[in-house]
Design a protein around this motif. Structure first.
Motif, mmCIF file in Angstrom:
data_model
loop_
_atom_site.group_PDB
_atom_site.id
_atom_site.type_symbol
_atom_site.label_atom_id
_atom_site.label_comp_id
_atom_site.label_asym_id
_atom_site.label_seq_id
_atom_site.Cartn_x
_atom_site.Cartn_y
_atom_site.Cartn_z
ATOM 1 N N VAL A 188 43.283 17.933 -4.162
ATOM 2 C CA VAL A 188 41.863 17.574 -4.141
ATOM 3 C C VAL A 188 41.693 16.416 -3.156
ATOM 4 N N TYR A 189 40.845 16.597 -2.166
ATOM 5 C CA TYR A 189 40.665 15.577 -1.133
ATOM 6 C C TYR A 189 39.238 15.641 -0.613
ATOM 7 N N ASN A 190 38.882 14.705 0.235
ATOM 8 C CA ASN A 190 37.555 14.675 0.855
ATOM 9 C C ASN A 190 37.619 15.385 2.209
ATOM 10 N N LYS A 191 36.768 16.368 2.369
ATOM 11 C CA LYS A 191 36.719 17.142 3.611
ATOM 12 C C LYS A 191 35.731 16.498 4.570
ATOM 13 N N PHE A 192 36.164 16.298 5.805
ATOM 14 C CA PHE A 192 35.329 15.654 6.822
ATOM 15 C C PHE A 192 34.330 16.680 7.356
ATOM 16 N N VAL A 193 33.034 16.434 7.116
ATOM 17 C CA VAL A 193 31.979 17.323 7.605
ATOM 18 C C VAL A 193 31.418 16.798 8.926
ATOM 19 N N SER A 194 31.034 15.526 8.930
ATOM 20 C CA SER A 194 30.548 14.874 10.144
ATOM 21 C C SER A 194 30.787 13.379 9.986
ATOM 22 N N ALA A 195 30.327 12.621 10.968
ATOM 23 C CA ALA A 195 30.528 11.174 10.917
ATOM 24 C C ALA A 195 29.706 10.496 9.833
ATOM 25 N N ILE A 196 28.752 11.222 9.246
ATOM 26 C CA ILE A 196 27.901 10.620 8.215
ATOM 27 C C ILE A 196 27.971 11.365 6.893
ATOM 28 N N ALA A 236 54.552 19.093 1.894
ATOM 29 C CA ALA A 236 54.406 17.904 2.741
ATOM 30 C C ALA A 236 53.368 18.133 3.835
ATOM 31 N N ASN A 237 53.352 19.326 4.427
ATOM 32 C CA ASN A 237 52.346 19.643 5.444
ATOM 33 C C ASN A 237 50.933 19.566 4.865
ATOM 34 N N ALA A 238 50.750 20.164 3.689
ATOM 35 C CA ALA A 238 49.418 20.162 3.073
ATOM 36 C C ALA A 238 48.981 18.751 2.697
ATOM 37 N N ILE A 239 49.897 17.947 2.169
ATOM 38 C CA ILE A 239 49.554 16.569 1.805
ATOM 39 C C ILE A 239 49.200 15.761 3.047
ATOM 40 N N TYR A 240 49.939 15.959 4.136
ATOM 41 C CA TYR A 240 49.655 15.216 5.366
ATOM 42 C C TYR A 240 48.287 15.590 5.927
ATOM 43 N N ALA A 241 47.969 16.888 5.932
ATOM 44 C CA ALA A 241 46.651 17.310 6.419
ATOM 45 C C ALA A 241 45.531 16.733 5.562
ATOM 46 N N ALA A 242 45.742 16.676 4.242
ATOM 47 C CA ALA A 242 44.722 16.095 3.355
ATOM 48 C C ALA A 242 44.614 14.582 3.542
ATOM 49 N N LEU A 243 45.743 13.909 3.769
ATOM 50 C CA LEU A 243 45.741 12.453 3.932
ATOM 51 C C LEU A 243 44.957 12.034 5.178
ATOM 52 N N VAL A 244 45.226 12.685 6.303
ATOM 53 C CA VAL A 244 44.549 12.277 7.543
ATOM 54 C C VAL A 244 43.061 12.593 7.489
ATOM 55 N N GLU A 245 42.692 13.707 6.841
ATOM 56 C CA GLU A 245 41.267 14.031 6.741
ATOM 57 C C GLU A 245 40.564 13.088 5.769
ATOM 58 N N ALA A 246 41.221 12.766 4.666
ATOM 59 C CA ALA A 246 40.634 11.822 3.718
ATOM 60 C C ALA A 246 40.524 10.428 4.328
ATOM 61 N N GLU A 250 37.179 8.215 4.739
ATOM 62 C CA GLU A 250 37.086 6.846 4.214
ATOM 63 C C GLU A 250 36.522 5.885 5.251
ATOM 64 N N GLN A 251 37.011 5.968 6.485
ATOM 65 C CA GLN A 251 36.507 5.087 7.537
ATOM 66 C C GLN A 251 35.037 5.376 7.846
#
Length: 298
Positions: A188-196, A236-246, A250-251
């Protein structure tokens, strides 16, 4: 006794003449209090503007890392397409991806709510005691109140700057060695839709048993260690993809939160400035009235 009352009456008159608020005006703010509050709000505005600039700089780096990390997720999805699960899983392991830092809106509560909904959904064959592992202290504190018995493992200090594959590999290694029993894995992670904007998403990850039972992998003779290594590497691949997108979400959320905080501080500064000017004009008017009245009496 009369002397004491006279002294108290004179002291009250002198304090009223010096500009102090009367006793019956409990909610009346003096000019000094407004000035101090105005100064503190201006300092807060400077801090929020600085944090917005920092978050904007980090967002550009996070987006580049997210675009590179998505390739890992695409490779995983191609593998999982050939490993369909024939039996529905009942005990699903939920890996919640958040962070240790705050001041970024409701980004942590979104994944926490999505996890609670997935476990409480009666239409899906998922046990209510499914294990939950949380990356980040913020969602850990939220889920500990609602799903305290389900928490099996928590991680912190992961991806403090930009998440790396080494961070994801370390998390995957600890999950495999934890000894927690589960039939399938959901991240479960946050999916990046746009900058806002962003939204909570969930991705299913195939485990070792799924690889062994899939027809596509049974057609080949593979050793047990190879299947185990492939399952851990895919996790590990799936966790890394979720980490960078989350991290990118966050930023983005922190920049938007600091932008809104700066706007609110500016509105508060305008209101306090108007209130201060009105109070100052009233004080000057009262002094002028006193001077004119004294001059007329002479």
């Amino acid at each position: 006794m009369l002397a004491r009352r006279s002294v108290a009456r004179l002291a009250a008159q002198q304090s009223h003449q010096l500009g102090a608020a009367p006793k019956n005006a409990r909610n009346m703010a003096t000019l000094r209090e407004i000035e101090l509050r105005l100064k503190s709000v201006r300092n807060i505005e400077k801090i929020t503007k600085s944090m917005k600039m920092i978050a904007s700089t980090k967002l550009a780096k996070a987006q580049r890392a997210m675009n590179a990390g998505k390739e890992y997720g695409v490779a995983n999805s191609e593998i999982f397409q050939h490993t369909p699960s024939e039996t529905p899983s009942k005990r699903k392991l939920f890996i919640v991806v958040s962070s240790d830092k705050g001041l970024c809106g409701g980004i942590h509560s979104s994944v926490s709510k999505a996890t609670r909904r997935a476990i409480a959904d009666t239409e899906k064959p998922v046990d209510s005691d499914s294990p939950v592992m949380v990356i980040g202290d913020k969602s850990k504190g939220q889920l500990a109140r609602a799903l305290g018995p389900n928490l099996a493992l928590t991680f912190n200090q992961i991806g403090r700057d930009i998440p790396t594959f080494a961070d994801a590999a370390g998390v995957a290694d600890l999950i495999v060695k934890s000894g927690v029993e589960y039939d399938s894995i959901a991240i479960v992670y946050n999916k990046f839709v746009s900058a806002i904007s962003y939204e909570a998403a969930m991705v299913d990850v195939a485990n070792e048993n799924t690889f062994k039972e899939s027809p596509g992998f049974r057609a080949y003779e593979m050793e047990e260690d190879a299947t185990k290594d492939l399952a851990e590497f895919s996790l590990a691949n799936a966790i890394y993809a979720a980490l960078v997108e989350a991290h990118a979400c966050e930023q983005s959320a922190r920049r938007n939160a600091m932008d809104n905080a700066s706007k609110n501080a500016k509105d508060m500064i305008d209101t306090l400035t108007m209130q201060y000017n009105r109070g100052r004009q009233a004080a000057i008017t009262n002094e002028l009235v006193d001077i004119i009245t004294g001059a007329s009496a002479l």
